[in-house]
Design a protein around this motif. Structure first.
Motif, mmCIF file in Angstrom:
data_model
loop_
_atom_site.group_PDB
_atom_site.id
_atom_site.type_symbol
_atom_site.label_atom_id
_atom_site.label_comp_id
_atom_site.label_asym_id
_atom_site.label_seq_id
_atom_site.Cartn_x
_atom_site.Cartn_y
_atom_site.Cartn_z
ATOM 1 N N LEU B 8 0.817 -1.210 0.000
ATOM 2 C CA LEU B 8 0.000 0.000 0.000
ATOM 3 C C LEU B 8 0.854 1.265 0.000
ATOM 4 O O LEU B 8 0.335 2.370 -0.099
ATOM 5 C CB LEU B 8 -0.971 -0.014 1.187
ATOM 6 N N ARG B 235 -0.528 -5.580 14.555
ATOM 7 C CA ARG B 235 -1.832 -6.066 14.085
ATOM 8 C C ARG B 235 -2.802 -6.255 15.243
ATOM 9 O O ARG B 235 -4.007 -6.087 15.085
ATOM 10 C CB ARG B 235 -1.650 -7.402 13.353
ATOM 11 N N GLY B 236 -2.269 -6.635 16.379
ATOM 12 C CA GLY B 236 -3.140 -6.859 17.531
ATOM 13 C C GLY B 236 -3.737 -5.575 18.061
ATOM 14 O O GLY B 236 -4.930 -5.503 18.370
ATOM 15 N N GLN B 238 -4.522 -3.020 16.547
ATOM 16 C CA GLN B 238 -5.573 -2.498 15.657
ATOM 17 C C GLN B 238 -6.962 -2.764 16.243
ATOM 18 O O GLN B 238 -7.937 -2.139 15.840
ATOM 19 C CB GLN B 238 -5.470 -3.159 14.278
ATOM 20 N N GLN B 239 -7.044 -3.679 17.171
ATOM 21 C CA GLN B 239 -8.341 -4.008 17.771
ATOM 22 C C GLN B 239 -8.986 -2.804 18.454
ATOM 23 O O GLN B 239 -10.203 -2.760 18.609
ATOM 24 C CB GLN B 239 -8.211 -5.176 18.753
ATOM 25 N N ALA B 241 -9.061 0.150 17.172
ATOM 26 C CA ALA B 241 -9.832 0.774 16.078
ATOM 27 C C ALA B 241 -11.049 -0.087 15.746
ATOM 28 O O ALA B 241 -12.149 0.437 15.515
ATOM 29 C CB ALA B 241 -8.952 0.954 14.846
ATOM 30 N N ALA B 242 -10.860 -1.401 15.734
ATOM 31 C CA ALA B 242 -11.979 -2.305 15.415
ATOM 32 C C ALA B 242 -13.082 -2.196 16.457
ATOM 33 O O ALA B 242 -14.269 -2.186 16.134
ATOM 34 C CB ALA B 242 -11.475 -3.741 15.332
ATOM 35 N N LEU B 245 -14.848 0.980 15.579
ATOM 36 C CA LEU B 245 -15.534 0.965 14.285
ATOM 37 C C LEU B 245 -16.741 0.024 14.345
ATOM 38 O O LEU B 245 -17.899 0.454 14.295
ATOM 39 C CB LEU B 245 -14.569 0.525 13.176
ATOM 40 N N ALA B 266 -10.940 7.380 2.570
ATOM 41 C CA ALA B 266 -10.235 6.257 3.190
ATOM 42 C C ALA B 266 -10.296 4.998 2.327
ATOM 43 O O ALA B 266 -9.689 3.993 2.669
ATOM 44 C CB ALA B 266 -10.833 5.962 4.564
ATOM 45 N N HIS B 267 -11.046 5.051 1.230
ATOM 46 C CA HIS B 267 -11.213 3.857 0.377
ATOM 47 C C HIS B 267 -11.012 4.250 -1.076
ATOM 48 O O HIS B 267 -11.873 4.015 -1.913
ATOM 49 C CB HIS B 267 -12.596 3.233 0.581
ATOM 50 N N LYS B 350 -4.893 2.634 13.650
ATOM 51 C CA LYS B 350 -5.655 2.324 12.437
ATOM 52 C C LYS B 350 -4.892 2.673 11.166
ATOM 53 O O LYS B 350 -5.373 2.416 10.079
ATOM 54 C CB LYS B 350 -7.040 2.961 12.456
ATOM 55 N N SER B 351 -3.712 3.253 11.330
ATOM 56 C CA SER B 351 -2.967 3.610 10.129
ATOM 57 C C SER B 351 -1.602 2.951 10.047
ATOM 58 O O SER B 351 -0.957 3.003 9.007
ATOM 59 C CB SER B 351 -2.802 5.134 10.049
ATOM 60 N N GLU B 352 -1.119 2.348 11.121
ATOM 61 C CA GLU B 352 0.206 1.730 11.041
ATOM 62 C C GLU B 352 0.081 0.278 10.563
ATOM 63 O O GLU B 352 -0.953 -0.350 10.718
ATOM 64 C CB GLU B 352 0.928 1.785 12.392
#
Lengths: 365, 353
Positions: B8, B235-236, B238-239, B241-242, B245, B266-267, B350-352
């Motif tokens: 990305l 990755r963990g 990120q939860q 943000a999850a 969201l 964002a998409h 949410k961005s790393e």
């Protein structure tokens, strides 16, 4: 020997043929499909009515249906007990409405319903515990539904009747009479979680979508990565830095199917629909490879073949890969000036943006 | 591994291009709740910088919990006539904001403290937190149903879509689980590895022993969060943000994906046609009969507060609030250790990656 072999195949196939009841459906809707392809969802009630079916959904504000919470479960923010309760409540509403077949439009919901049913069957005491928690929390009671049926199962069940009584077009190229080549992409949580009990045709020979394509005049495409996951992956697609894995999965599938020159991809999973459609744009931007194979839900395909309005009913303007080239092939009429208009019919400022997608019009689709 | 995930950071990724997205929504002229007029007007302008989110926090920090919740609900339920029904114009300014996250945190604390709801499931998870990981594997309902005995054949890994793109092997995870080495399991729970799984379930039907590696991984992810190990990996964490969201949507709108979530900014990989549709999504929704922030039964509908109350009770009873508290607590602790605000931390996770 041949006869015996044939019988063996027949008997093996019977293990993977699920019972699809013909009526009394309770409809539950999908968060993803409703967000990105709301036309697909809005067409299901229209089709149930067209077939004269007895169906219901809770429009009562006091006991309305909700999301099943399964994206939260597979996204790891909802414990299984909460998903069991959320789904038990939905089943309770279905039973109040007198329906014994729950038909979610969402494959994640379908998989979660099947998982709940499987847990109740294999975990002693779980049903009683959830009965108690549901009753104490919101005063409801529930039974495990007799039938767990995805809405694509319903379309499969009625595929021949839809063709014979309602369809005005076939999956055939108008100019040449060539059957269109259809890639069926079945959602993993439809066919892979409980293939023997709940998937029409099981995991490898799943027929739910290919059966529709064949009945409606198309030709199914077999290609190496036919059963590969789309890469949606819940947290892979929703957390932006993880999206690369989703794109790579779509890219793998597109590269694998391209030599077979598919005319369209048919999906029954909202997540697959989103990413197979949308990531074709990113792949084009990043690699220059123009696949641009239209991706349709089975609801859209059925609606379009029945002559329903491409823009006001099917909502093909929601697609990233333009669907219009496919309509041209089949000979379905449409008025492109109606694509980007407001409720009052006024044209929306679309010209600049539409130029950007002209590549799609000349693509492989 | 034969392929890699799309990079990305690739300069051709549509997300890096200026103007690839379109602006979101028109701001209606209405004004509600005079007392908080300035705040509301700020709310409608925001979703911008972290600094402005700090302004949010400062304003809210002086308000008692009940007033924050009351303000949110008043805004959420304000309605205007549109077409044949009512339209709720403020939800678009509430979803995904620092205001909503702060309100949710406070409101869920009150639910946990004051609710008379069943605590049976929560108690189980509270006790599990204090026990070993091996105990969890032997007792958690999903892990118990996910493994009988694994013979390490590797069929799961051979067809795993995540294993194709990441350094990820469900076979190795099942082996670690089966060996029941506590230290090794803890190391696994602190790593990125378990978070690579797509949860597609491709492994399940191909296991000759009837195991479910993806089910086991789902169970391990829950354990990682209950123990607070998840913040040790990119990755963990990120939860967090999850949790806001999907959790914000569940808690406030009884859905996991809200129709305004996939903002083109964002998409951008969704392409310009999507951006065009999104700009006019309310009218597009109405054209096909859906209900964008309206009463009704189809896509985008406004969920009735009574329905919301009913499912919130179920989520409380099902242990959701306990899990969210664990995620929130770990995030707040790590943000403090890093010396950054919670909103900066939210942006970071949410961005790393």
């Amino acid at each position: 020997m041949n006869v015996i072999h044939h019988e063996g195949r027949e008997s093996a196939w019977q293990r993977y043929v699920k019972d699809i009841p013909d009526n009394n459906y309770f409809l539950t809707l999908s968060c993803i499909l409703g967000t990105l392809y709301p036309g697909s969802e809005a067409m299901v009630p229209k089709l149930y009515d067209l077939l004269g079916l007895n169906w219901g959904t809770s429009t009562d504000a006091q006991s309305g249906w909700t999301c099943c919470s399964a994206i939260g479960y597979h996204g790891d923010i909802v414990p299984i007990e909460a998903t069991l309760l959320t789904i038990a409540r939905l089943w309770s509403i279905a039973q109040e409405a007198g329906m014994d077949a729950v038909t979610p439009t969402c494959v994640t919901s379908f998989g979660a319903y099947c998982e709940c049913k499987d847990l109740y069957e294999h975990e002693p005491g779980l049903k009683k515990k959830m009965d108690r928690l549901l009753k104490e929390s919101c005063g409801r009671e529930f039974e495990i539904p007799k039938y767990l049926v995805h809405t694509s199962d319903v379309y499969y069940r009625y595929r021949n009747r839809l063709r014979d009584e309602f369809m005005k077009f076939q999956l055939v190229e108008e100019k040449t009479g060539r059957p269109l080549r259809v890639v069926d992409h079945v959602g993993c949580h439809y066919s892979k979680l409980f293939p023997e009990k709940h998937a029409m045709g099981g995991v490898d020979y799943c027929e739910v979508l290919s059966g529709m394509a064949k009945a409606w005049g198309g030709e199914n495409v077999e290609y190496p990565e036919r059963r590969h996951c789309c890469g949606m992956g819940f947290r892979q697609c929703m957390i932006s830095p993880n999206r690369g894995a989703t794109m790579a999965s779509v890219y793998k599938k597109m590269k694998s199917m391209a030599p077979f020159q598919p005319d369209l991809i048919l999906t029954n999973c909202p997540g697959c629909q989103v990413f197979l459609d949308k990531e074709q744009w990113a792949i084009y931007e990043m690699t220059g490879e123009e696949y641009f194979v239209p991706v349709l839900t089975y609801q859209e395909l059925a609606g379009l073949l029945m002559g329903w309005d491409p823009y006001n009913t099917a909502g093909i303007q929601f697609h990233t890969v333009p669907v219009e080239p496919l309509l041209d092939k089949i000979g379905i009429p449409y008025d492109p000036s109606k694509a980007w208009v407001g409720l009052d019919g006024r044209p929306l400022e679309a010209a600049a943006e539409m130029e950007l997608v002209s590549a799609g019009e000349s693509g492989n689709g | 591994m034969t392929m890699r995930p799309f990079d990305l950071k690739n300069e051709n990724y549509p997300g890096h291009r200026e103007g690839a997205g379109l602006e979101t929504d028109r701001i209606p002229e209405d004004a509600v709740l005079k007392k908080h007029g300035e705040f509301i007007s700020f709310l409608k302008r925001s979703k911008t910088s972290v600094d402005e989110k700090e302004t949010f926090r400062n304003y809210l920090s002086d308000l008692p919990d009940e007033e924050v919740i009351g303000l949110y609900e008043a805004l959420r339920d304000e309605k205007i006539e549109w077409e044949e029904g009512f339209f709720y114009p403020n939800i678009q300014y509430l979803f995904g904001t620092a205001f909503e996250r702060e309100k949710d945190y406070r409101e869920q604390q009150l639910w946990r403290e004051n609710s008379q709801q069943q605590r049976e499931v929560t108690r189980w998870y509270e006790e599990a937190k204090e026990k070993s990981c091996v105990w969890w594997i032997e007792n958690h309902i999903i892990s118990r149903h996910s493994i009988s005995s694994c013979m390490s054949c590797g069929a799961c890994t051979a067809l795993c879509p995540a294993a194709e793109f990441y350094d990820f092997s469900p076979r190795m995870i099942m082996t670690i689980v089966q060996e029941k080495d506590e230290a090794e399991i803890i190391e696994l729970l602190k790593s990125d590895t378990i978070w690579y799984c797509h949860q597609c379930g491709s492994c399940k039907p191909k296991c000759p022993r009837g195991n479910s590696p993806f089910g086991m991984i789902s169970s391990l992810r829950q354990l990682s969060q209950i123990k607070g190990y998840h913040v040790e990996s990119v990755r963990g964490r990120q939860q967090f943000a999850a949790r806001h969201l999907w959790g914000g949507n569940l808690w406030n709108r009884a859905c996991t994906l809200y129709f305004r979530n996939p903002e083109p900014i964002a998409h951008r990989d969704f392409g310009p046609r999507f951006a065009l549709y999104f700009k006019h999504k309310e009218e597009m929704f109405r054209r096909i009969g859906a209900c964008p922030d309206m009463d009704g039964s189809l896509s985008g509908r406004k969920v009735h507060p009574d329905t919301l109350d009913e499912v919130r009770k179920l989520w409380q009873a099902g242990g959701v609030l306990y899990l969210w508290e664990r995620i929130e607590e770990a995030a707040r602790r790590q943000a403090e250790e890093l010396g950054i605000s919670l909103d900066s931390y939210h942006e970071k996770v949410k961005s790393e990656g």
